[in-house]
Design a protein around this motif. Structure first.
Motif, PDB file in Angstrom:
ATOM      1  N   PHE A   1      -8.193   0.397 -13.592  1.00  0.00           N
ATOM      2  CA  PHE A   1      -7.254   1.488 -13.864  1.00  0.00           C
ATOM      3  C   PHE A   1      -7.664   2.790 -13.172  1.00  0.00           C
ATOM      4  O   PHE A   1      -6.927   3.774 -13.232  1.00  0.00           O
ATOM      5  N   THR A   2      -8.812   2.797 -12.504  1.00  0.00           N
ATOM      6  CA  THR A   2      -9.213   3.990 -11.736  1.00  0.00           C
ATOM      7  C   THR A   2      -8.366   4.168 -10.476  1.00  0.00           C
ATOM      8  O   THR A   2      -8.532   5.169  -9.765  1.00  0.00           O
ATOM      9  N   VAL A   3      -7.455   3.226 -10.185  1.00  0.00           N
ATOM     10  CA  VAL A   3      -6.607   3.383  -8.988  1.00  0.00           C
ATOM     11  C   VAL A   3      -5.791   4.668  -9.057  1.00  0.00           C
ATOM     12  O   VAL A   3      -5.469   5.261  -8.012  1.00  0.00           O
ATOM     13  N   PHE A   4      -5.467   5.119 -10.259  1.00  0.00           N
ATOM     14  CA  PHE A   4      -4.687   6.359 -10.366  1.00  0.00           C
ATOM     15  C   PHE A   4      -5.503   7.559  -9.880  1.00  0.00           C
ATOM     16  O   PHE A   4      -4.941   8.533  -9.395  1.00  0.00           O
ATOM     17  N   MET A   5      -6.832   7.487 -10.026  1.00  0.00           N
ATOM     18  CA  MET A   5      -7.695   8.555  -9.549  1.00  0.00           C
ATOM     19  C   MET A   5      -7.746   8.589  -8.025  1.00  0.00           C
ATOM     20  O   MET A   5      -8.088   9.615  -7.423  1.00  0.00           O
ATOM     21  N   LEU A   6      -7.406   7.473  -7.379  1.00  0.00           N
ATOM     22  CA  LEU A   6      -7.556   7.336  -5.934  1.00  0.00           C
ATOM     23  C   LEU A   6      -6.249   7.505  -5.182  1.00  0.00           C
ATOM     24  O   LEU A   6      -6.189   7.243  -3.980  1.00  0.00           O
ATOM     25  N   GLN A   7      -5.185   7.932  -5.867  1.00  0.00           N
ATOM     26  CA  GLN A   7      -3.939   8.212  -5.163  1.00  0.00           C
ATOM     27  C   GLN A   7      -4.110   9.443  -4.286  1.00  0.00           C
ATOM     28  O   GLN A   7      -4.956  10.305  -4.531  1.00  0.00           O
ATOM     29  N   SER A   8      -3.312   9.530  -3.231  1.00  0.00           N
ATOM     30  CA  SER A   8      -3.396  10.687  -2.339  1.00  0.00           C
ATOM     31  C   SER A   8      -2.707  11.884  -2.977  1.00  0.00           C
ATOM     32  O   SER A   8      -2.055  11.775  -4.013  1.00  0.00           O
ATOM     33  N   GLY A   9      -2.869  13.022  -2.340  1.00  0.00           N
ATOM     34  CA  GLY A   9      -2.260  14.244  -2.860  1.00  0.00           C
ATOM     35  C   GLY A   9      -3.161  15.004  -3.798  1.00  0.00           C
ATOM     36  O   GLY A   9      -2.717  15.963  -4.441  1.00  0.00           O
ATOM     37  N   SER A  10      -4.439  14.606  -3.890  1.00  0.00           N
ATOM     38  CA  SER A  10      -5.346  15.324  -4.785  1.00  0.00           C
ATOM     39  C   SER A  10      -6.132  16.364  -3.985  1.00  0.00           C
ATOM     40  O   SER A  10      -5.540  17.186  -3.288  1.00  0.00           O
ATOM     41  N   TYR A  11      -7.444  16.314  -4.038  1.00  0.00           N
ATOM     42  CA  TYR A  11      -8.235  17.400  -3.467  1.00  0.00           C
ATOM     43  C   TYR A  11      -8.560  17.218  -1.989  1.00  0.00           C
ATOM     44  O   TYR A  11      -9.265  18.040  -1.416  1.00  0.00           O
ATOM     45  N   TRP A  12      -8.071  16.161  -1.361  1.00  0.00           N
ATOM     46  CA  TRP A  12      -8.421  15.892   0.025  1.00  0.00           C
ATOM     47  C   TRP A  12      -7.170  15.776   0.869  1.00  0.00           C
ATOM     48  O   TRP A  12      -6.149  15.277   0.419  1.00  0.00           O
ATOM     49  N   GLY A  13      -7.259  16.254   2.108  1.00  0.00           N
ATOM     50  CA  GLY A  13      -6.135  16.193   3.026  1.00  0.00           C
ATOM     51  C   GLY A  13      -5.647  17.550   3.481  1.00  0.00           C
ATOM     52  O   GLY A  13      -4.931  17.641   4.475  1.00  0.00           O
ATOM     53  N   GLU A  14      -6.039  18.613   2.774  1.00  0.00           N
ATOM     54  CA  GLU A  14      -5.621  19.965   3.169  1.00  0.00           C
ATOM     55  C   GLU A  14      -6.846  20.898   3.180  1.00  0.00           C
ATOM     56  O   GLU A  14      -7.621  20.890   4.110  1.00  0.00           O
TER      57      GLU A  14
END
Length: 613
Positions: free
Chosen positions: A128-141
């Motif tokens: 269920f940790t897959v939700f933590m690994l979705q994009s749009g969080s603290y990385w990419g910008e």
């Protein structure tokens, strides 16, 4: 192979697949970032360049308040990344992603294992940790966005050290308490949410353990809780004192706080909770129902864990309560802080419950809530016991289908979209740099930058990696002009004037150009343009002197070839870079030997002054 053998193999493969899925998701994020990432600072990252503090490790800089927090841990890491990596987001965000997301995955795995003591349950809940690994969080910008995840790493690390790492019979160890205290201080110095989180988590451990049966677990909970709460209390006091004093925030930001007695507070918090499970359904009504179900599930799981925390003979339920309930309290406290400070940050057209609910789906402040799904699954496993494995497997399949429908697995789309936006920024900067006008592109004004030039100059001085993609080149706009000469104004040496206005070289024709001394000293990139006609192909050479250099040298010159043409002048452009400025004299050698030539116009301009004249 018999059906029994197939079933046995399936049971063996399922836990492995559950562990592999989050690791695959982490790898997908890293690869997508490396594929679509851009070596260019973004929004908040520009502030350090604009204030010329990217490499500073001075305490005054590290403990400076901004955005209602102090973040000395993250700022120190940023300064080291600037020194060692040139501030390049590609390696920096790769390392922070692997360190933070990888560390959180490892800690979730270890804590689930300690609480459940059942490998199959542990693996199923871990998926269920897959939700933590979705994009749009603290990385990419922004590079510095991950600062907000550092407290989670420290707090889960403290939980593992206090419970999972300690020996079963070790009631109170000095090293354990010192480690918990240090991790609590690290959380509190990473962000204001970490200080509050350490206080909440430490207090939660102490209160839960206080009523537990006398045993080593109770002692660890109370002693570790006291150490963590102390760290939270100290850092919360420090955060408040440094961020609340008048004039503390150098950005001069102010915002209307939204309090819990206002409906906007709860609508915004609900939106953040919903965003943690994906990008959201298109139907607002369906999304609101889904978020309500999530809230009810959290409430039911918390009630179950609380009842079991003090139950006699329920060691597993007590272990679950000691991790799950304080973690839930920390996440809710964080969401409350976010709603308090950000629910009021909206435009005039973003009014009403529905608009605010949708507004909350933007930005990355949902991330802390993504740590909760594995513990919801763990609570279900403890509640069902013998039927737990089948129920968890069924729930996991439903959760994965839901995650797919809500875009959780579409990792590349976010990074690809961010890359397209950054390409526009690069084009905007490249068009304006060297024009002599203030450089402003979309997004800079949002972080208080009205002219990019100062940030660019600092980036050049510290060797920022992105500068190589944004060189100053000659252009028609041509900067701050310092000198413009027509043929009759040029005084050539070692050249003979011909009757038709052309010149005949006599060995080594030269033109000395005098510039204003103050402007030459303040110029960091100088441009020279010459309209040259010649009876033969050749090479034009421009000599310059750095500040303090006595005479012209071959090593301080720029050479540009040109083709023969008597009818059409060739545009010869020179660009000279000097971090410390130039001496106020140039020398142009248009050709070698005794060929004929003519310079129709010559212009000298500062393409990048240290300060605008």
């Amino acid at each position: 192979m018999s059906g029994t053998d197939c079933l046995a193999r399936l049971r063996q493969a399922l836990p492995r697949a559950c562990v592999a899925l989050p690791l695959f998701m982490l790898a997908a994020n890293v690869l997508a970032w490396l594929r679509w990432g851009t070596d260019l600072p973004f929004l908040d990252d520009w502030r350090a360049y604009n204030t010329e503090q990217t490499t500073s490790l001075a305490p005054a800089r590290l403990f400076e308040a901004a955005n209602n927090t102090i973040a000395p841990v993250g700022l120190a890491l940023d300064a080291l990344a600037q020194r060692w990596l040139g501030g390049n987001p590609l390696p920096y965000q790769t390392l922070s992603m692997l360190g933070v997301l990888g560390g959180l995955l490892w800690l979730q795995w270890r804590l689930l294992g300690w609480a459940l003591r059942q490998p199959v349950w542990q693996a199923l809940a871990f998926a269920f940790t897959v939700f933590m690994l979705q994009s749009g969080s603290y990385w990419g910008e922004q590079n510095l966005a991950y600062h907000q995840a550092l407290p989670l790493l420290a707090l889960l690390g403290a939980a593992w050290l206090n419970f999972g790492r300690a020996r079963p019979n070790a009631a109170a160890g000095g090293w354990r308490l010192a480690g918990v205290l240090a991790l609590g201080l690290l959380a509190g110095l990473s962000y204001v949410s970490g200080a509050v989180g350490a206080l909440v988590m430490g207090g939660g451990w102490w209160l839960l353990a206080w009523r537990m049966p006398p045993q080593a677990l109770r002692a660890r909970g109370m002693s570790g809780g006291a150490a963590l709460a102390l760290a939270g209390l100290l850092t919360t006091a420090l955060q408040m004192s440094l961020t609340r004093k008048p004039g503390a925030d150098s950005l001069g930001q102010s915002m209307r706080l939204t309090w819990p007695h206002e409906g906007d507070f709860w609508w915004f918090m609900a939106g953040k909770l919903g965003r943690a499970s994906g990008y959201g359904f298109e139907s607002l009504a369906l999304e609101a129902v889904w978020v309500a179900l999530l809230a009810l599930a959290l409430l039911a799981a918390a009630a179950f864990a609380l009842r079991g925390a003090w139950a006699a003979g329920g060691a597993r339920r007590r272990r679950l309560a000691l991790v799950w309930l304080p973690l839930l309290a920390v996440v809710l406290a964080y969401l409350a802080l976010v709603s308090l400070g950000r629910a009021g940050l909206r435009g005039a057209d973003e009014q009403g419950a529905a608009a605010l609910f949708r507004l909350a789906y933007g930005r990355f402040h949902f991330f802390w809530a993504t740590l909760l799904p594995p513990w919801l699954a763990a609570t279900l496993a403890v509640a069902l016991r013998r039927r737990a494995a089948r129920a968890l497997a069924a729930l996991l399949l439903a959760a994965l289908a839901l995650a797919a429908a809500r875009g959780v697995f579409d990792v590349a789309a976010y990074y690809r979209s961010a890359s397209a936006f950054r390409a526009g920024e690069i084009r905007c900067l490249a068009r304006q740099l060297g024009s002599g006008q203030p450089v402003l592109c979309p997004g800079f004004d949002a972080v208080g930058i009205t002219d990019f030039t100062r940030a660019y100059l600092h980036a050049r001085r510290v060797g920022a990696s992105f500068v190589r993609y944004l060189p100053i080149a000659g252009r028609d706009g041509f900067g701050h002009e310092m000198l413009r000469l027509e043929p009759g104004q040029m005084r050539w040496q070692q050249a003979r004037q011909l009757e038709d206005g052309w010149l005949q070289g006599q060995g080594d024709a030269q033109l000395l150009l005098a510039m204003p001394a103050d402007r030459a000293a303040a110029c960091r990139v100088l441009g020279v343009q010459a309209l040259l006609r010649a009876g033969q192909s050749g090479v034009a050479q421009l000599f310059y002197r750095l500040r303090g250099q006595a005479g012209f040298e071959e090593g301080r010159s720029v050479r540009k070839p040109y083709a023969a043409s008597r009818e059409r002048a060739a545009l010869i452009e020179f660009v000279i870079e000097s971090p410390e400025g130039l001496e106020p004299e140039l020398r142009l050698d248009p050709l070698e030997g005794q060929g004929e030539f003519r310079v129709d116009e010559l212009r000298v301009a500062c393409l990048l002054p240290e300060k605008a004249p």
